[in-house]
Design an enzyme around this catalytic site. Sequence first.
Site, PDB file in Angstrom:
ATOM      1  CB  CYS A 130      41.560  53.759  42.750  1.00 32.99           C
ATOM      2  SG  CYS A 130      42.339  53.119  44.225  1.00 32.99           S
ATOM      3  CG  HIS A 273      44.059  53.448  39.573  1.00 30.54           C
ATOM      4  ND1 HIS A 273      44.776  54.331  40.359  1.00 30.54           N
ATOM      5  CD2 HIS A 273      43.829  52.339  40.345  1.00 30.54           C
ATOM      6  CE1 HIS A 273      44.961  53.786  41.544  1.00 30.54           C
ATOM      7  NE2 HIS A 273      44.413  52.586  41.563  1.00 30.54           N
ATOM      8  CG  ASN A 303      47.071  52.162  43.952  1.00 34.93           C
ATOM      9  OD1 ASN A 303      46.575  53.286  43.904  1.00 34.93           O
ATOM     10  ND2 ASN A 303      46.349  51.063  43.880  1.00 34.93           N
TER      11      ASN A 303
HETATM   12  N1  COA Z   1      56.606  39.833  49.265  1.00 34.14           N
HETATM   13  C1  COA Z   1      56.903  38.529  49.127  1.00 34.14           C
HETATM   14  N2  COA Z   1      55.965  37.578  49.013  1.00 34.14           N
HETATM   15  C2  COA Z   1      54.687  37.977  49.051  1.00 34.14           C
HETATM   16  C3  COA Z   1      54.319  39.324  49.209  1.00 34.14           C
HETATM   17  C4  COA Z   1      55.343  40.265  49.327  1.00 34.14           C
HETATM   18  N3  COA Z   1      55.101  41.583  49.459  1.00 34.14           N
HETATM   19  N4  COA Z   1      52.975  39.413  49.197  1.00 34.14           N
HETATM   20  C5  COA Z   1      52.509  38.169  49.052  1.00 34.14           C
HETATM   21  N5  COA Z   1      53.543  37.309  48.959  1.00 34.14           N
HETATM   22  C6  COA Z   1      53.503  35.853  48.813  1.00 34.14           C
HETATM   23  C7  COA Z   1      52.207  35.255  49.275  1.00 34.14           C
HETATM   24  O1  COA Z   1      52.227  34.998  50.655  1.00 34.14           O
HETATM   25  C8  COA Z   1      52.152  33.999  48.452  1.00 34.14           C
HETATM   26  O2  COA Z   1      52.975  33.035  49.068  1.00 34.14           O
HETATM   27  P1  COA Z   1      52.568  31.468  49.079  1.00 34.14           P
HETATM   28  O3  COA Z   1      52.507  31.091  47.632  1.00 34.14           O
HETATM   29  O4  COA Z   1      53.659  30.858  49.846  1.00 34.14           O
HETATM   30  O5  COA Z   1      51.233  31.419  49.744  1.00 34.14           O
HETATM   31  C9  COA Z   1      52.791  34.368  47.122  1.00 34.14           C
HETATM   32  O6  COA Z   1      53.577  35.561  47.390  1.00 34.14           O
HETATM   33  C10 COA Z   1      51.800  34.685  46.028  1.00 34.14           C
HETATM   34  O7  COA Z   1      50.809  35.551  46.571  1.00 34.14           O
HETATM   35  P2  COA Z   1      49.658  36.142  45.700  1.00 34.14           P
HETATM   36  O8  COA Z   1      48.787  36.995  46.557  1.00 34.14           O
HETATM   37  O9  COA Z   1      49.021  35.024  44.914  1.00 34.14           O
HETATM   38  O10 COA Z   1      50.495  37.052  44.700  1.00 34.14           O
HETATM   39  P3  COA Z   1      49.999  37.815  43.413  1.00 34.14           P
HETATM   40  O11 COA Z   1      50.825  37.440  42.274  1.00 34.14           O
HETATM   41  O12 COA Z   1      48.510  37.753  43.281  1.00 34.14           O
HETATM   42  O13 COA Z   1      50.370  39.322  43.784  1.00 34.14           O
HETATM   43  C11 COA Z   1      49.343  41.345  44.483  1.00 34.14           C
HETATM   44  C12 COA Z   1      49.758  39.959  44.882  1.00 34.14           C
HETATM   45  C13 COA Z   1      48.719  42.038  45.694  1.00 34.14           C
HETATM   46  C14 COA Z   1      50.583  42.108  44.054  1.00 34.14           C
HETATM   47  C15 COA Z   1      48.343  41.255  43.313  1.00 34.14           C
HETATM   48  O14 COA Z   1      47.309  40.373  43.639  1.00 34.14           O
HETATM   49  C16 COA Z   1      47.738  42.576  42.954  1.00 34.14           C
HETATM   50  O15 COA Z   1      48.428  43.493  42.542  1.00 34.14           O
HETATM   51  N6  COA Z   1      46.412  42.706  43.055  1.00 34.14           N
HETATM   52  C17 COA Z   1      45.722  43.923  42.737  1.00 34.14           C
HETATM   53  C18 COA Z   1      45.825  44.846  43.904  1.00 34.14           C
HETATM   54  C19 COA Z   1      45.463  46.239  43.552  1.00 34.14           C
HETATM   55  O16 COA Z   1      45.856  46.747  42.530  1.00 34.14           O
HETATM   56  N7  COA Z   1      44.704  46.873  44.418  1.00 34.14           N
HETATM   57  C20 COA Z   1      44.307  48.222  44.316  1.00 34.14           C
HETATM   58  C21 COA Z   1      43.275  48.394  43.285  1.00 34.14           C
HETATM   59  S1  COA Z   1      42.797  50.048  43.206  1.00 34.14           S
END
Ligand code: COA
Length: 409
Positions: A130, A273, A303
């Site tokens: 990215c 980004h 993204n």
């Molecule tokens: N829908 C519903 N629930 C979801 C889900 C979805 N799409 N994805 C994950 N969950 C659930 C998980 O299973 C977890 O459940 P649990 O508490 O029962 O275990 C809960 O939501 C929290 O998950 P978590 O991974 O801690 O959520 P988060 O707040 O960290 O959000 C992302 C997850 C992926 C959105 C976040 O971590 C993120 O944006 N990270 C950066 C990713 C990124 O930008 N990558 C590219 C970089 S170039």
Amino acid sequence: MPTANSKSNTTPTLASTGIYAHVVGWGMAVPENVMTNDDLSAFIDTTDEWIRARTGIRERHIASERESTATLGLKAAQQALDVADILPIELDLVIVATSTPENIFPSTASLIQDQLGASKAGAFDLSAACSGFVYGVQMGAQAIRSGSVQTVLIIGAETMSRVMNWNDRGTCILFGDGAGAVVLRASQEEGGVLSAVLRSDGSGGDLLGIPTVGSLDVLSSKAGLENGHSMSKMYMNGGEVFKFATRVIGDSIMQAVAQAGITLSDIRLIIPHQANERIIQAAARHLKIDSALFMMNVERYGNTSAASIPIALAEAVKEGRIKEGDHIAFVGFGGGLTWASMVIKWGVPTPGETAILKKQRREFSYLLARWRAALRRISRRISEAFHIFRPVQGRLARLRRKVDNSPLV
Ligand code: COA
């Protein structure tokens, strides 16, 4: 865990040649097909509320079967050439930043170079996930400042939908497809790309990636299988990537601003980004600036990896958020791990002949490019056929010589 290199990079990027690399063209393209959060919740366990609250994303564009990284990149490139009002033949270099190329080789850049009819340009793909677009702009700017080239086309293009694991709700909700492009041109006028900070921390390679066939064939590699990764599908540790991103954005922007010899208050717009609205808001808090200073369109595209910054740039210009003389900043971050920031002083008037005249000539160039490629393929086949007949021709020639030299003749 990776940390942003806090040591300021004091290497001056403005060349002593007195040549500056200005952005003179920009463009974007996204597939028509839109996938909303509700569409996603029809086949995976998620909701519109969850996705919007955690990421800010409402919808993303998904390529049809007939669309690819090259077709989207080509459209964005043609728009950028229109804005710059230059001909494909004027391009010296085509760089495509992508994590979803058509092939390992030929490069997507070569495919686009051919389809544009940019017959005097070199072409290569650049892999920095990215952050790739910012890396690409810096490579183009350095080539211009060195005096070795005049005009460079940089494209960020992706079909992330092709590398998604559509059963993994932690990643497939985040990404979308699209392309953006800029034309950089040499100018004596001070400005253009003023500074760039490119960084990598390969120790974080296990946090985000797309395994594919390479010198380490993960199909047979124990390591690849042990990690539970799938071939050609993205894996990600969302939480760790989130922390990494919020840490590096602010630091690298400050380094790029210092390197450009200005202060943060001189920056009119930051184009980050587009990964997640919450990441951008956290970066704004870290920098103690209003989040309105950041361009945001993740809501509509998700993204799009290397394409997200040039897409946001094209929209920012369209919305009138960038004026001639403004200082703007780009900041990218992603797999590698990599991150990159850049400061640009926007704008010199586009040079050249009348737009109408060049538009027709550009369209003729695209048409000619199709014919030229077809003719070259045919002529290669013909010469291949002659090679097949060459041994027969050789034997006939030797026979004739023998007959000619025979004492009976
Ligand atoms: N829908 C519903 N629930 C979801 C889900 C979805 N799409 N994805 C994950 N969950 C659930 C998980 O299973 C977890 O459940 P649990 O508490 O029962 O275990 C809960 O939501 C929290 O998950 P978590 O991974 O801690 O959520 P988060 O707040 O960290 O959000 C992302 C997850 C992926 C959105 C976040 O971590 C993120 O944006 N990270 C950066 C990713 C990124 O930008 N990558 C590219 C970089 S170039």
